[in-house]
Design an enzyme around this catalytic site. Structure first.
Site, mmCIF file in Angstrom:
data_model
loop_
_atom_site.group_PDB
_atom_site.id
_atom_site.type_symbol
_atom_site.label_atom_id
_atom_site.label_comp_id
_atom_site.label_asym_id
_atom_site.label_seq_id
_atom_site.Cartn_x
_atom_site.Cartn_y
_atom_site.Cartn_z
ATOM 1 N N HIS A 20 23.358 57.546 89.895
ATOM 2 C CA HIS A 20 23.374 56.411 90.824
ATOM 3 C C HIS A 20 23.458 55.127 90.023
ATOM 4 O O HIS A 20 23.396 55.121 88.787
ATOM 5 C CB HIS A 20 22.096 56.409 91.673
ATOM 6 N N ASP A 53 21.756 50.976 90.231
ATOM 7 C CA ASP A 53 20.532 50.398 90.778
ATOM 8 C C ASP A 53 20.748 49.277 91.791
ATOM 9 O O ASP A 53 19.815 48.933 92.518
ATOM 10 C CB ASP A 53 19.644 49.886 89.642
ATOM 11 N N HIS A 61 23.719 56.093 86.094
ATOM 12 C CA HIS A 61 22.771 56.838 85.271
ATOM 13 C C HIS A 61 21.988 57.825 86.128
ATOM 14 O O HIS A 61 21.996 57.748 87.357
ATOM 15 C CB HIS A 61 21.800 55.881 84.565
ATOM 16 N N ARG A 103 6.982 64.627 82.947
ATOM 17 C CA ARG A 103 7.663 63.495 82.304
ATOM 18 C C ARG A 103 7.189 62.206 82.983
ATOM 19 O O ARG A 103 7.332 62.046 84.193
ATOM 20 C CB ARG A 103 9.173 63.647 82.469
#
Length: 603
Positions: free
Chosen positions: A475, A477, A547, A557
């Protein structure tokens, strides 16, 4: 059958909103009406009474309602019409590229059925030909690129004629709805013809806008000639190459690259053809002249007749240079390489080394001890599905998502549920990251927090075998990434006000979870980054930086996700409240902050 006939007649005869077409009203084709009536019949209760209402002999439906319903594919699945369902879902996805669930369904369908391409049932042919031409151009298949781009131009000018004719019909005046509106015969005639003229002037925008989108493709018509001039050169047709170069220069007479190309083509033709006899294409010259004249007349009307009109301008980052108009190109003033402000922060890679634009990778932004402290805070304040309306697995069913904001951390610290010093650390490192980003990208105005989120993604046991999905799909931002069109649409529901992004990682003891940049196709990976404590990746938030995150297959994570804006109107409300909490704590308990966070001139 009678109900289908009735609906087909109603939907064909009366204006109807197409999927996602918020700014224009178009007519359904006969095939579309039939498909829609089939979908309606698959529901137990007729949906016309829910989302539509009859007003003045018209069937009116809200755009959001039609966006969700018109290309609904569940009923077609129930009828076991898999291919039709997939095409309907694909049509919906073309107008709603941010819809991750539909994207995943389509990928699964392609995998199981072996069908690579699907049909956009509301596609515009000149757009399809243009996209095909660009794809062949990128593959250096220049003969095919020329064929499709020339066909696209022919279709464009044909559609332009149709658009001009359709504007001749009755117009709707918002001013007439006001009780105090009074107009004599001449004023009413002037109003009508100004509306007609504005409609015709907007045809270039309409023809450059994909079905279901709000924003047009930037510089759409001139790009045809730009691609063609080089494609003709590569196939050895220098006359056509010069013709297309001169056509492009009608729109952008100061383009140095194309001016240089045109001069080169003239040199190749010297001695065989007089370059002066090769003229720009007549249709391009005519359209541009008409567009400028329409603009002039509308401006005169706005000044002299009180007619409300503003010339649409392609948005761009403020920068010295020519402005506006539907044929303008976005001018980006981008720079980087400024100081990192903190001696312990280590520079790793710049944009060029990361194969992109406005990117930087840094290490040692925070220490190992700070990472451990943040992780302890995270375990005490994070909530499953935070930021996603409680959806514990918003991006993939194979992971659990948890998050928390700065304000929540400070609140928990103030209440004694987590150490106040640890809660303050979250605030302090976020501010440190903001300062680094603002300094490195040499921004000449204050960078504000748009949203700050401490997030963790945890692999769910028993669900990691044969995973083919991502932890976070590809996507951008601040715009809606549309890989099929090779575009990123800066329009709602995207967070269009975001300008820069950063991710500050807290740990490395997990498997998978690499951060990746891709091309606009959302498939070609241009850079891959393995998270570790203290590592920060930062980049501009637009379509230049698609990204995502690879699947986390084992462990947890964690990172601090930061989005920034240059517009103070979109400053994070919780961030402002967090500043107030910090100011209060400094005054009552901690004394002046050593970091001098958020000075008054920035507030």
């Amino acid at each position: 059958p009678l109900y289908i006939s009735y609906l087909m007649r109603e939907l064909q005869l009366f204006p109807f909103h197409l999927p996602g077409a918020f700014l224009s009203i178009q007519l359904f084709s006969l095939a579309s009406a039939f498909r829609f009536s089939l979908i309606i019949l698959s529901f137990p209760n007729p949906v016309v009474s829910k989302g539509c209402q009859r007003m003045q002999h018209k069937l009116l439906c809200s755009p959001s309602y039609i966006t969700r319903l018109t290309w609904s594919f569940s009923p077609l699945l129930q009828l076991n019409k898999l291919e039709e369902a997939a095409n309907a879902a694909h049509t919906f996805f073309m107008a709603n590229p941010e819809h991750m669930e539909i994207q995943q369904d389509l990928e699964n369908y392609k995998t199981t059925s072996g069908k690579v391409s699907l049909i956009d049932l509301e596609a515009r042919q000149h757009m399809e030909d243009y996209s095909a031409g660009v794809r062949h151009y990128d593959k250096e298949e220049y003969e095919l690129a020329i064929e499709f781009l020339e066909r696209a131009l022919k279709g464009y000018y044909s559609e332009d004629e149709d658009c001009q004719i359709m504007c001749e019909g009755p117009q709707r005046f918002e001013e007439h709805e006001h009780l105090d509106y009074k107009a004599g015969l001449y004023e009413a005639i002037a109003d009508h013809y100004m509306q007609v003229l504005a409609c015709k002037h907007d045809c270039v925008r309409e023809l450059a806008t994909r079905s279901g989108r709000i924003s047009p493709i930037e510089n759409f018509l001139p790009l045809h000639y730009d691609y063609l001039q080089f494609a003709y050169y590569r196939v050895g047709d220098y006359v056509k190459a010069l013709e297309c170069a001169k056509s492009y220069l009608l729109f952008h007479p100061d383009d140095e690259d194309v001016l240089e190309n045109a001069g080169y083509y003239e040199g190749l033709l010297e001695g065989t053809v007089d370059p002066a006899t090769i003229k720009p294409r007549k249709e391009a010259k005519t359209l541009l002249r008409r567009h400028k004249l329409e603009s002039h007349l509308l401006q005169v009307a706005a000044a002299g007749l009180g007619y409300a009109y503003t010339e649409p301008v392609t948005p761009a980052v403020p920068c010295p240079g020519p402005s506006g108009g539907m044929f303008s190109r976005m001018v980006l003033c981008l720079s980087s390489g400024g100081p990192l402000l903190y001696s312990d922060v280590k520079f790793v890679y710049n944009s060029q080394q990361l194969n992109g634009t406005q990117r930087v990778l840094l290490d040692n932004v925070i220490s190992e001890e700070q990472c451990r402290e943040l992780h302890r805070v995270a375990s005490g304040i994070m909530l499953a599905g935070d930021g996603y309306r409680g959806k514990t697995s918003p991006h993939t069913p194979n992971e659990r998502f948890e998050g928390a904001t700065v304000l929540k951390a400070l609140k928990y610290g103030y209440e004694g549920r987590v150490p106040l010093k640890s809660a303050r650390l979250f605030y302090d490192i976020s501010e440190k990251a903001r300062r680094i980003v603002q300094s490195y990208f040499l921004l000449n105005s204050t960078l504000y927090f748009s949203y700050t989120h401490l997030v963790c993604r945890t692999a769910l046991s028993g669900q990691q075998e044969r995973r083919n999905d991502l932890s976070h799909p590809i996507h951008a931002d601040n715009c809606l990434l549309d890989p099929e069109a090779n575009e990123c649409w800066k329009e709602p529901p995207a967070y269009t006000f975001r300008d820069y992004s950063a991710l500050l990682y807290m740990n490395a003891d997990f498997e998978g979870g690499e951060f990746i940049f891709t091309e606009m196709d959302a498939k070609t990976v241009t850079a891959s980054i393995k998270p570790k404590c203290g590592r920060m990746i930062s980049f501009s938030s637009g379509g230049e930086n698609p990204h995502g995150v690879k699947a986390v297959t084992k462990g947890q994570r964690c990172a601090v996700a930061l989005w920034f804006t240059l517009d103070p109107l979109y400053r994070e409300l919780e961030g402002i409240q967090a500043d107030e909490v910090i100011a209060m704590l400094d005054q009552e308990h901690l004394g002046p902050s050593e970091m001098n966070i958020n000075p008054k001139d920035e507030l």
